[in-house]
Design a protein around this motif. Structure first.
Motif, PDB file in Angstrom:
ATOM      1  N   LEU A  97     -23.883  -2.535  16.255  1.00 27.92           N
ATOM      2  CA  LEU A  97     -22.619  -2.224  16.927  1.00 27.92           C
ATOM      3  C   LEU A  97     -22.797  -2.126  18.437  1.00 27.92           C
ATOM      4  CD1 LEU A  97     -20.911   0.345  14.528  1.00 27.92           C
ATOM      5  CD2 LEU A  97     -20.736  -2.138  14.597  1.00 27.92           C
ATOM      6  N   VAL A  98     -23.939  -1.627  18.876  1.00 28.78           N
ATOM      7  CA  VAL A  98     -24.162  -1.490  20.310  1.00 28.78           C
ATOM      8  C   VAL A  98     -24.498  -2.854  20.926  1.00 28.78           C
ATOM      9  CG1 VAL A  98     -25.656  -0.449  22.049  1.00 28.78           C
ATOM     10  CG2 VAL A  98     -24.803   0.933  20.159  1.00 28.78           C
ATOM     11  N   ALA A 165     -18.892   4.301  18.347  1.00 24.09           N
ATOM     12  CA  ALA A 165     -17.715   4.156  19.213  1.00 24.09           C
ATOM     13  C   ALA A 165     -17.889   5.007  20.463  1.00 24.09           C
ATOM     14  CB  ALA A 165     -16.449   4.552  18.455  1.00 24.09           C
ATOM     15  N   ALA A 166     -18.389   6.233  20.272  1.00 28.25           N
ATOM     16  CA  ALA A 166     -18.598   7.108  21.421  1.00 28.25           C
ATOM     17  C   ALA A 166     -19.663   6.529  22.349  1.00 28.25           C
ATOM     18  CB  ALA A 166     -19.005   8.507  20.945  1.00 28.25           C
ATOM     19  N   GLU A 167     -20.740   6.030  21.779  1.00 27.88           N
ATOM     20  CA  GLU A 167     -21.805   5.456  22.616  1.00 27.88           C
ATOM     21  C   GLU A 167     -21.298   4.243  23.380  1.00 27.88           C
ATOM     22  OE1 GLU A 167     -25.434   4.436  20.612  1.00 27.88           O
ATOM     23  OE2 GLU A 167     -26.384   3.734  22.460  1.00 27.88           O
ATOM     24  N   ASN A 168     -20.581   3.351  22.708  1.00 27.30           N
ATOM     25  CA  ASN A 168     -20.065   2.154  23.374  1.00 27.30           C
ATOM     26  C   ASN A 168     -19.075   2.507  24.472  1.00 27.30           C
ATOM     27  OD1 ASN A 168     -21.521   0.088  22.191  1.00 27.30           O
ATOM     28  ND2 ASN A 168     -20.065  -0.200  20.511  1.00 27.30           N
TER      29      ASN A 168
ATOM     30  N   TYR B 156     -20.067  16.756  16.069  1.00 30.47           N
ATOM     31  CA  TYR B 156     -18.883  17.169  15.309  1.00 30.47           C
ATOM     32  C   TYR B 156     -17.677  16.313  15.683  1.00 30.47           C
ATOM     33  CZ  TYR B 156     -16.180  20.671  12.694  1.00 30.47           C
ATOM     34  OH  TYR B 156     -15.397  21.313  11.767  1.00 30.47           O
ATOM     35  N   VAL B 157     -17.470  16.137  16.967  1.00 28.84           N
ATOM     36  CA  VAL B 157     -16.326  15.337  17.420  1.00 28.84           C
ATOM     37  C   VAL B 157     -16.487  13.873  17.000  1.00 28.84           C
ATOM     38  CG1 VAL B 157     -15.160  14.442  19.463  1.00 28.84           C
ATOM     39  CG2 VAL B 157     -15.716  16.872  19.325  1.00 28.84           C
ATOM     40  N   SER B 158     -17.696  13.348  17.081  1.00 27.32           N
ATOM     41  CA  SER B 158     -17.914  11.958  16.665  1.00 27.32           C
ATOM     42  C   SER B 158     -17.576  11.778  15.188  1.00 27.32           C
ATOM     43  CB  SER B 158     -19.365  11.541  16.929  1.00 27.32           C
ATOM     44  OG  SER B 158     -19.607  11.473  18.318  1.00 27.32           O
TER      45      SER B 158
END
Lengths: 195, 195
Positions: A97-98, A165-168, B156-158
């Motif tokens: 994904l990354v 998603a957060a990392e991207n 947690y949020v992820s």
DNA sequence: ACCGTTTCGTAACAGTGTTACGATATCTCC
DNA sequence: GGAGATATCGTAACACTGTTACGAAACGGT
């Protein structure tokens, strides 16, 4: 009696490759039928005959993404440690994904208003889903996890996709160290919490 | 000496309200500057003077979304049970994202090619982030969780966002019962796994 | 060599984001 | 009260998009 057809399945594959390449290079903004037709050395009506419309082309990209993800996940052989295999699965999933953020967007977000996967398209992820469920079931059989395999697989995949998603989006941290650490904390905690 | 200005902050707020409403009603496809200007009884140049361009308007929507989410999360008072408060936080978070799927998309996916939040916009979620970290820290202080509060909050949020994205895409299950169960399994497992 | 048929791509349509610029409305001054 | 100065407004244009009608072109058969 007429001229021989050029808009064949072969051309379809070429156009799809160009589309995947263009998406990776220029993102959603550059994904226009004209640009794709130009790079594939054909015309826009050809694209429309082969895929119906842009949503059809995106649908094909969507399926191709899941095919590639399934290949990537299946490439790693199972070891004799089910827990390590699940951690490795998360690593591979994350790496894919990354490495292909725009493709990941088409698969899991909806970067285009004209294509959103419905029940019809849920079959695309079947191979990936089966693979994850199988690895979870192995861990359950080995008494490393407890619960329903499908439920656990959904939880695991949701966490992985949320983290990716957060990392991207560069939301998970600024340094590689902190991002890696948060992945580890989250994934290990979830597995630990499932007994 | 000239005519009095109409394109004031007041109109800006009205246009923003219309944009939020239109986004919720018609999704990303209906989010055009012309439609927004029409519904706000003004002209497209007014929208451009007030927001710069469509990305600026989306940026304002993005910030408004986080403001509303923070209000929603802050509305629930803390109890004397930190773990129950964290579970309630997940419930509220989920309820918000599911009730406003298109807004959630702007905040966490990137449904528009012309706006993607960068470092500048990460400040938008500060209130939400602080609130989550505070609740996590309370649980750590109460010996219900162990680890770094920020890392745990990210995990947690992820997880919550991954689950909500799956639910909104109808990927998490077909019946409400199974979706609810998977939320419960995942959220409780993560908390349990963090000691 | 021609013809018929099918396939092709140009060029048009409607819609989008964006902006130049002429029309307009108001205040001020006489 | 009327005229002018000027900032503000919205129409209409531009370049782009997805999509498709339709005339041009290319081939096999006669």
């Amino acid at each position: 009696m007429p001229r021989p057809k050029q808009r064949t399945p072969v051309l379809r594959d070429q156009v799809l490759d160009v589309a995947l390449d263009l998406l990776a290079r220029e993102g959603a903004a550059g994904f226009s039928t004209r640009a794709i037709a130009r790079e594939a050395s054909t015309s826009t009506p050809a694209v429309y005959e082969l895929f119906g419309n842009r949503a059809g082309l995106l649908r094909a990209v969507f399926f191709a993404g899941f095919r590639r993800l399934a290949e990537r996940l299946a490439a790693r052989p199972e070891s004799d440690d089910p827990r390590a295999d699940l951690l490795a699965l998360a690593d591979d999933y994350r790496a894919f994904l990354v490495a292909h953020p725009e493709l990941a967007g088409v698969m899991f977000s909806r970067p285009f208003a004209d294509f959103s996967p419905g029940p019809e398209e849920s079959q695309a992820g079947a191979d990936v889903r089966d693979l994850v469920v199988a690895r979870v079931r192995r861990a359950i059989d080995a008494r490393i996890l407890r619960g329903d395999a499908t439920d656990i697989a959904h939880a695991y995949v949701s966490l992985i996709q949320g983290l990716a998603a957060a990392e991207n989006a560069r939301r998970l941290g600024t340094s590689k160290a902190s991002v890696d650490r948060r992945w580890r904390v989250a994934v290990e905690a979830l597995l630990d919490g499932l007994r």
